[in-house]
Scaffold this motif. Structure first.
Motif, PDB file in Angstrom:
ATOM      1  N   UNK A  18       0.888  -1.197  -0.107  1.00  0.00           N
ATOM      2  CA  UNK A  18       0.013   0.193   0.190  1.00  0.00           C
ATOM      3  C   UNK A  18       0.765   1.049   0.314  1.00  0.00           C
ATOM      4  N   UNK A  19       0.365   2.516  -0.043  1.00  0.00           N
ATOM      5  CA  UNK A  19       0.985   3.478  -0.321  1.00  0.00           C
ATOM      6  C   UNK A  19       1.725   4.096  -1.655  1.00  0.00           C
ATOM      7  N   UNK A  37       1.882   5.538  -9.244  1.00  0.00           N
ATOM      8  CA  UNK A  37       1.546   5.790  -8.096  1.00  0.00           C
ATOM      9  C   UNK A  37       3.038   6.836  -7.500  1.00  0.00           C
ATOM     10  N   UNK A  38       2.427   7.365  -6.190  1.00  0.00           N
ATOM     11  CA  UNK A  38       2.975   8.329  -5.627  1.00  0.00           C
ATOM     12  C   UNK A  38       4.276   8.615  -5.637  1.00  0.00           C
ATOM     13  N   UNK A  39       5.413   7.665  -6.038  1.00  0.00           N
ATOM     14  CA  UNK A  39       6.450   7.928  -6.048  1.00  0.00           C
ATOM     15  C   UNK A  39       8.120   8.666  -4.830  1.00  0.00           C
ATOM     16  N   UNK A  40       7.134   8.254  -3.265  1.00  0.00           N
ATOM     17  CA  UNK A  40       7.572   8.841  -3.125  1.00  0.00           C
ATOM     18  C   UNK A  40       8.886   7.431  -1.516  1.00  0.00           C
ATOM     19  N   UNK A  41       9.494   7.892  -0.728  1.00  0.00           N
ATOM     20  CA  UNK A  41      10.709   7.386  -0.432  1.00  0.00           C
ATOM     21  C   UNK A  41       9.372   6.189   1.155  1.00  0.00           C
ATOM     22  N   UNK A  42       8.000   5.762   0.735  1.00  0.00           N
ATOM     23  CA  UNK A  42       7.863   5.271   1.314  1.00  0.00           C
ATOM     24  C   UNK A  42       6.309   3.695   1.080  1.00  0.00           C
TER      25      UNK A  42
END
Length: 307
Positions: A211-212, A226-231
């Protein structure tokens, strides 16, 4: 730049980050901001932009890359929020390296992993009052799976991509990850499949999915965003006593016969011969912080902070 405490985003400026290159040059980033780590529960990362390196390995005489970063006082110092809502200056914190992101095995890696209960809602998830990233939301465990029992959240050193271009999909757990847990006799149990009940000390655990990342779809392909972040979150179901015996989150990477992760700028699905791309990340094992009794979260009211 990844911090162990959340950043007060309004205090992040390019002038806070003094960067020393391998050439001896001292420079500053041109821009600093939180995107794509802009959700309320993603404020550990500041993203810097600037002409800071080239695509050469550290062994090349013409290479150029950061070897040290220090948080300096620009008159409006970078501030962090800690337990109990305490606010502290980040001035004086530093980071050093001797390798380039274009060296072998110097792609992204894990820098943290924490296990929490899922609860009744996903605290801090969502667009945080921003219109940015609308098509990527909702992407929490409730939107993707209708909930779950436990959320194993990982924090990474850089944006994770399976090839430097393609996005991580909710179904990608088995390609990239394994969870270590203690068995009934103290042995290590590897949880490496989705939808399978694994017997560990204290009961059973089952991986539901990731998820995330991005929103739920009936199927996933190369065009998934997807959100392409560090999480990234791993959602699990199972027994409370079993979850307390989770020990490590592992990325076996290429050496372990799994797919690796890349920073943005990786080879993609059809790399051009002779072009240097960002390197794959190494095999990695991150201890899991047990946050079932103490969720280890902070809340912050910006109206109470005075410059």
């Amino acid at each position: 730049m990844v911090f162990s405490w959340p950043v007060i985003s309004s205090t992040a400026h390019p002038e806070d980050f003094q960067i020393t290159l391998n050439t001896g040059e001292v420079v500053f980033a041109q821009f600093a901001g939180m995107i794509p780590n802009f959700e309320y529960n993603e404020r550990n990362c500041v993203v810097l932009f600037g002409e800071l390196c080239n695509r050469l390995p550290s062994t090349d005489p013409n290479t150029r890359f950061p070897v040290r970063m220090e948080i300096v006082d620009d008159g409006t110092p970078l501030m962090l929020v800690g337990p109990g809502g305490q606010v502290v200056s980040a001035v004086g914190l530093s980071w050093e390296t001797s390798v380039s992101p274009y060296d072998e095995n110097q792609g992204p890696r894990l820098v943290g992993a924490k296990l929490n209960y899922v609860g009744d809602f996903p605290p801090g998830e969502g667009q945080a009052g921003s219109n940015f990233g609308g098509p990527m939301f909702p992407n929490d465990e409730f939107a993707l799976y209708g909930g779950g029992d436990f959320r194993l959240r990982m924090l990474t050193s850089g944006g994770f991509s399976p090839d430097g271009i393609r996005r991580v999909q909710p179904t990608d757990f088995e390609k990239h990850f394994r969870i270590h847990a203690l068995g009934a006799n103290g042995e290590t149990v590897l949880i490496d499949r989705v939808g399978v009940d694994f017997a560990v000390a204290g009961g059973t655990l089952r991986v539901v999915g990731l998820a995330d990342v991005g929103p739920r779809q009936d199927s996933y392909d190369e065009c998934y965003d997807e959100d392409r972040d560090n999480y990234i979150d791993i959602i699990l179901e199972g027994d409370d006593a079993a979850a307390r015996n989770i020990t490590f989150l592992e990325i076996p990477s290429l050496a372990g016969g799994y797919a690796p992760f890349y920073n943005p700028g990786g080879p993609g699905t059809s790399p051009t011969p002779g072009v240097r791309y960002s390197a794959a990340g190494p095999p990695d094992m991150e201890p899991v912080i047990m946050a079932l009794d103490d969720p280890m979260r902070v809340s912050y009211d910006a109206t109470r902070y005075e410059q």
